[in-house]
Design an enzyme around this catalytic site. Sequence first.
Site, PDB file in Angstrom:
ATOM      1  N   GLY A 140       0.811  -1.219   0.000  1.00 55.66           N
ATOM      2  CA  GLY A 140       0.000   0.000   0.000  1.00 55.66           C
ATOM      3  C   GLY A 140       0.845   1.270   0.000  1.00 55.66           C
ATOM      4  O   GLY A 140       0.413   2.313  -0.507  1.00 55.66           O
ATOM      5  N   ASP A 158      -6.115   1.204   7.215  1.00 55.91           N
ATOM      6  CA  ASP A 158      -6.542   0.210   8.197  1.00 55.91           C
ATOM      7  C   ASP A 158      -5.406  -0.785   8.374  1.00 55.91           C
ATOM      8  O   ASP A 158      -5.463  -1.914   7.902  1.00 55.91           O
ATOM      9  CB  ASP A 158      -7.826  -0.474   7.690  1.00 55.91           C
ATOM     10  CG  ASP A 158      -8.317  -1.540   8.640  1.00 55.91           C
ATOM     11  OD1 ASP A 158      -7.763  -1.676   9.740  1.00 55.91           O
ATOM     12  OD2 ASP A 158      -9.262  -2.260   8.260  1.00 55.91           O
TER      13      ASP A 158
HETATM   14  N1  PUT Z   1      -6.387  -2.633  11.948  1.00 60.05           N
HETATM   15  C1  PUT Z   1      -6.469  -3.102  13.249  1.00 60.05           C
HETATM   16  C2  PUT Z   1      -5.719  -2.303  14.245  1.00 60.05           C
HETATM   17  C3  PUT Z   1      -5.175  -3.227  15.223  1.00 60.05           C
HETATM   18  C4  PUT Z   1      -4.666  -2.696  16.444  1.00 60.05           C
HETATM   19  N2  PUT Z   1      -4.165  -3.707  17.309  1.00 60.05           N
END
Ligand code: PUT
Length: 285
Positions: A140, A158
């Site tokens: 990404g 994310d």
């Molecule tokens: N994308 C998930 C975040 C995780 C944090 N432990």
Amino acid sequence: QQPPGAWVDEELGGVRYGLAATVVEEHISPFQRITIIDSQTYGKGLLLDGCWMTAERQERHYHEPLVHPALCAAASIERVLVIGGGDGGTARECLRHPGVAHLDMVEIDGLVVELSRKHLPSLGGDAWSDPRFHLTVGDGIAWAASAPDASYDVVLVDGSDPAGPAEGLFNRSFFQHCRRLLRPGGVFATQSESPEAFRQVHIDTVQLLREVFGHADPLYGWVPMYPSGWWSWTFACPDGPRYREPLAERAAAVAPGCRIWSPRWQRGAFEAVPAFVERQLADAA
Ligand code: PUT
């Protein structure tokens, strides 16, 4: 083979954050250790390198606050980029917005996608077969560096915690590319860790986003299985903090299907800045 009722924990700074669970599958991919568990309380779940990512009956606590403040605020939401998000939950929430015409998701680890589709099918739901959804298994950070200027209305990050493959998702040059990718009126958002368990990472991330985008604000909520349970997402926008106020029509289209997010919840969550964070950000400015 673990006995039923064993515990699976994330350990951080001398504290354990755990669920009574059994390990269903575990693999070492080229990027990380991927663990699928089955827990009594939250159903099946996913850990990467021993850190909690998601679980069937807790994922909405995380995905709704990342997605809806951005998608309810950007001037347009025609083109969306999700970096990471291999479990599918972020894409699913984005695609609930009828205004999204094209969603690129760039996930570095194809095995995360494969295991999530096999064990956590409710997370991606119909997103995997939605004609608007375009999955690339790849880096990404490289995608952000090479995509054309002003090619997305919303960019969502994310990623996992800032170590291993996700480390580069918290740095200045990556954020500068994300800003470059935004169309006018576009909104950027990233998960920005816990103000308690990852205090300095959290403060540094918010501060860096303010420097790069001009406007950035953290929103606070809870993901009970994550370290300390107290979590944050930070929203950024070059032309002002438009992410603070959801557009009524967009909000009305998705709010009835949400478990955590609502316009009222969002307004409160942006105001719930802990005093120590407010002070540290003021000192850093
Ligand atoms: N994308 C998930 C975040 C995780 C944090 N432990």
